[in-house]
Design a protein around this motif. Structure first.
Motif, PDB file in Angstrom:
ATOM      1  N   LEU A 264      -9.218  -5.636 -33.758  1.00  0.00           N
ATOM      2  CA  LEU A 264      -9.367  -4.253 -34.235  1.00  0.00           C
ATOM      3  C   LEU A 264      -8.330  -3.945 -35.313  1.00  0.00           C
ATOM      4  O   LEU A 264      -8.641  -3.322 -36.333  1.00  0.00           O
ATOM      5  N   ALA A 265      -7.091  -4.368 -35.064  1.00  0.00           N
ATOM      6  CA  ALA A 265      -6.025  -4.132 -36.040  1.00  0.00           C
ATOM      7  C   ALA A 265      -6.324  -4.858 -37.346  1.00  0.00           C
ATOM      8  O   ALA A 265      -6.163  -4.294 -38.435  1.00  0.00           O
TER       9      ALA A 265
ATOM     10  N   TYR B 165     -15.576  -5.130 -44.065  1.00  0.00           N
ATOM     11  CA  TYR B 165     -14.752  -4.780 -42.899  1.00  0.00           C
ATOM     12  C   TYR B 165     -15.407  -3.679 -42.056  1.00  0.00           C
ATOM     13  O   TYR B 165     -15.343  -3.705 -40.825  1.00  0.00           O
ATOM     14  N   LEU B 166     -16.016  -2.709 -42.711  1.00  0.00           N
ATOM     15  CA  LEU B 166     -16.684  -1.642 -41.970  1.00  0.00           C
ATOM     16  C   LEU B 166     -17.830  -2.202 -41.122  1.00  0.00           C
ATOM     17  O   LEU B 166     -18.021  -1.792 -39.974  1.00  0.00           O
TER      18      LEU B 166
ATOM     19  N   TRP C  21      -9.216  -5.704 -38.619  1.00  0.00           N
ATOM     20  CA  TRP C  21     -10.294  -5.055 -39.373  1.00  0.00           C
ATOM     21  C   TRP C  21      -9.881  -3.680 -39.898  1.00  0.00           C
ATOM     22  O   TRP C  21     -10.215  -3.316 -41.021  1.00  0.00           O
ATOM     23  N   ALA C  22      -9.172  -2.911 -39.083  1.00  0.00           N
ATOM     24  CA  ALA C  22      -8.722  -1.589 -39.543  1.00  0.00           C
ATOM     25  C   ALA C  22      -7.754  -1.729 -40.719  1.00  0.00           C
ATOM     26  O   ALA C  22      -7.843  -0.989 -41.706  1.00  0.00           O
TER      27      ALA C  22
ATOM     28  N   LEU D   2     -16.297  -4.082 -38.098  1.00  0.00           N
ATOM     29  CA  LEU D   2     -15.748  -3.130 -37.128  1.00  0.00           C
ATOM     30  C   LEU D   2     -16.871  -2.397 -36.388  1.00  0.00           C
ATOM     31  O   LEU D   2     -16.811  -2.251 -35.162  1.00  0.00           O
TER      32      LEU D   2
ATOM     33  N   ILE E  97      -9.681  -2.631 -43.809  1.00  0.00           N
ATOM     34  CA  ILE E  97     -10.320  -1.464 -44.448  1.00  0.00           C
ATOM     35  C   ILE E  97      -9.303  -0.721 -45.314  1.00  0.00           C
ATOM     36  O   ILE E  97      -9.575  -0.413 -46.479  1.00  0.00           O
ATOM     37  N   THR E  98      -8.131  -0.479 -44.762  1.00  0.00           N
ATOM     38  CA  THR E  98      -7.137   0.273 -45.537  1.00  0.00           C
ATOM     39  C   THR E  98      -6.607  -0.567 -46.705  1.00  0.00           C
ATOM     40  O   THR E  98      -6.359  -0.036 -47.785  1.00  0.00           O
TER      41      THR E  98
END
Ligand code: MG
Length: 110
Positions: A24-25, A71-72, A27-28, A75, A31-32
């Protein structure tokens, strides 16, 4: 290609650590990070190109949009939500906001 078809193809290039929180980290942060690359390219248009948006700049920004999209999609899949559903729900939300004249303003659930 539908959003779900894209998501399925994107998953073929995803890597999984076996640790949900790390994934999760990853991919998040992806995204950023990729969103930051878009901002960086826009910054350079202002700083280096006298605010002229060239076709080359547009092409480069479009590539970064694709990176964000990837990435979206990954996720969304991990959350068990089809990318198609995410897209449809977002459009529905915005349509309702517009109908209620709440497009501007703040809050996640206007
Ligand atoms: Mg990138």
């Amino acid at each position: 290609m539908t959003f779900d078809e894209y998501q399925k193809k994107a998953l073929t290039t995803a890597m999984f650590s076996g640790n949900e929180l790390l994934d999760l980290a990853h991919w998040a942060l992806g995204i950023t990070g990729e969103s930051g690359e878009i901002a960086e390219k826009v910054k350079k248009i202002i700083r280096d190109s006298k605010s002229v948006v060239t076709n080359e700049a547009k092409t480069e920004i479009a590539k970064e949009i694709g990176d964000v999209l990837w990435y979206l999609a990954i996720l969304s899949d991990h959350l068990g939500v089809s990318f198609e559903t995410v897209a449809q729900n977002n459009l529905e939300k915005l349509k309702n906001r517009k109908a209620e004249s709440k497009i501007s303003g703040s809050g996640d659930n206007r």
